[in-house]
Write an enzyme that holds these catalytic residues in place. Structure first.
Site, mmCIF file in Angstrom:
data_model
loop_
_atom_site.group_PDB
_atom_site.id
_atom_site.type_symbol
_atom_site.label_atom_id
_atom_site.label_comp_id
_atom_site.label_asym_id
_atom_site.label_seq_id
_atom_site.Cartn_x
_atom_site.Cartn_y
_atom_site.Cartn_z
ATOM 1 N N HIS A 128 -2.636 -1.009 -3.337
ATOM 2 C CA HIS A 128 -3.862 -0.220 -3.212
ATOM 3 C C HIS A 128 -3.798 1.012 -4.112
ATOM 4 C CE1 HIS A 128 -4.401 -2.020 1.067
ATOM 5 N NE2 HIS A 128 -4.837 -2.836 0.135
ATOM 6 N N ASP A 161 -4.340 -5.011 5.740
ATOM 7 C CA ASP A 161 -4.705 -5.800 4.568
ATOM 8 C C ASP A 161 -3.526 -6.698 4.202
ATOM 9 O OD1 ASP A 161 -6.203 -6.762 2.461
ATOM 10 O OD2 ASP A 161 -5.651 -5.140 1.099
ATOM 11 N N SER A 174 0.876 -1.184 0.000
ATOM 12 C CA SER A 174 0.000 0.000 0.000
ATOM 13 C C SER A 174 0.904 1.222 0.000
ATOM 14 C CB SER A 174 -0.948 -0.056 1.204
ATOM 15 O OG SER A 174 -1.866 1.016 1.164
#
Length: 331
Positions: free
Chosen positions: A43, A135, A16
């Site tokens: 992401h 995540d 991310s």
């Protein structure tokens, strides 16, 4: 039991914030004859279309392409997720689908990791790089459960340490390395032999959650198979959330498939709450303005007197200040 050995032929990477810099260095240092297939989810916003594959391809000695639904998996190739679509793996080919968001993202890391664990078992290497929240942790747990390897960027080396830190809380990583050593570890792990027949059966939830992301079958029934009602509402669709039967971490999924870790659910709830508070502040401010305008244009017989209207306006001002203080206290 078969004595046939395999290699770690599938590497799945999740990142991310702060992850692009790490990926650029990794692509630059992987050799032209690197044998494994690499899959990357980072992401990205749903718009505009991602050009991450083009950026990485400028540095890479091996092909970096955007994943396409139904494409066959080729060794020595890097596949990057599209914007606003999940990247999944099946035996020998790729799936790119617009499934329900996980941890507030699409593409999300966990669906890729779970699908890889389901399709390739112990031949998978899962990698968590820099990023916020958690995540990828659940998916990395799944990879370890089926006998695969786990690589985590050293949190002290990461631009954003939350994702590596959360992964290390739940997973016994095989390698914890800084960005500068990542390529060398990749070259090492692809040479390690794998004995898939020695791996324990895959947990049911890995299969069921992968089917949910692909929107296969009765999603409500599948959710009930792996969870119990949590008494909470999904921030995305406002449907009922179910607590997943996962001994490794607290997670939730709604009847249409949206999924959250506890951390991502709390973050989403906090954002929604702040939005509602700001809406209430705006309504109170407008109400005070209207009350004072009514006082300014007062005509006998309108109802409340100018003093009474001013008193109500002051109450609206005070409530607005209280709500602003709540938001300031959350920062």
């Amino acid at each position: 039991m078969s004595n046939q050995t395999y290699n770690h032929e599938i590497i799945v990477i999740g990142a991310s914030a702060g992850g692009v810099e790490v990926l650029l260095k990794l692509m630059e240092e992987l050799p032209v004859n690197f044998p494994a297939s690499i899959f990357i989810v980072i992401h990205v916003p749903p718009e505009p279309p991602s050009i991450l594959h083009e950026i990485l391809n400028r540095k890479s000695k091996i092909p970096v392409i955007q994943a396409q639904d139904g494409a066959f998996i080729k060794p020595g190739t890097v596949y990057v997720a599209q914007s606003d679509k999940h990247l999944l793996i099946e035996q020998g080919f790729i799936r790119v689908i617009h499934g329900p968001k996980e941890n507030r993202f699409r593409p999300a890391i966990d669906p890729l990791f779970r699908s890889a664990a389901l399709a390739y078992g112990a031949r998978v290497v899962g990698v968590i790089l820099s990023g916020l929240l958690d995540d990828g942790t659940s998916g990395l747990v799944s990879i370890k459960e089926v006998g695969g390897l786990a690589i985590v960027q050293d949190p002290e080396d990461a631009m954003y340490a939350s994702m590596p830190q959360n992964a290390l809380k739940r997973v016994a990583a095989d390698y914890v390395v800084p960005m500068s050593e990542l390529a060398d570890v990749f070259k090492k792990v692809v040479k390690l032999p794998v004995f898939p027949d020695s791996v324990a059966p895959k947990p049911k939830r890995i299969t069921v959650e992968t089917e949910i992301v692909k929107m296969e079958g009765d999603l409500m029934q599948k959710t009930r198979e792996i969870g119990k009602p949590a008494g909470l509402a999904c921030p995305e669709c406002h449907g009922a959330l179910f607590e997943i039967d996962d001994p490794n971490m607290l997670r939730f999924r709604c009847h249409v498939g949206h999924a959250y870790t506890a951390a991502s659910l709390q973050a989403d709830q906090s954002e929604n709450l702040e939005d509602k508070i700001w809406a209430a502040i705006a309504a109170l401010d407008e109400n005070a303005m209207l009350l004072r305008r009514m006082a300014d244009t007062y005509i006998s017989g309108d109802g409340l007197t100018p003093d009474e209207l001013e008193e109500q306006a002051q109450k609206a001002d005070e409530n607005s200040r209280i709500l602003r203080g709540i938001i300031a206290g959350q920062k």
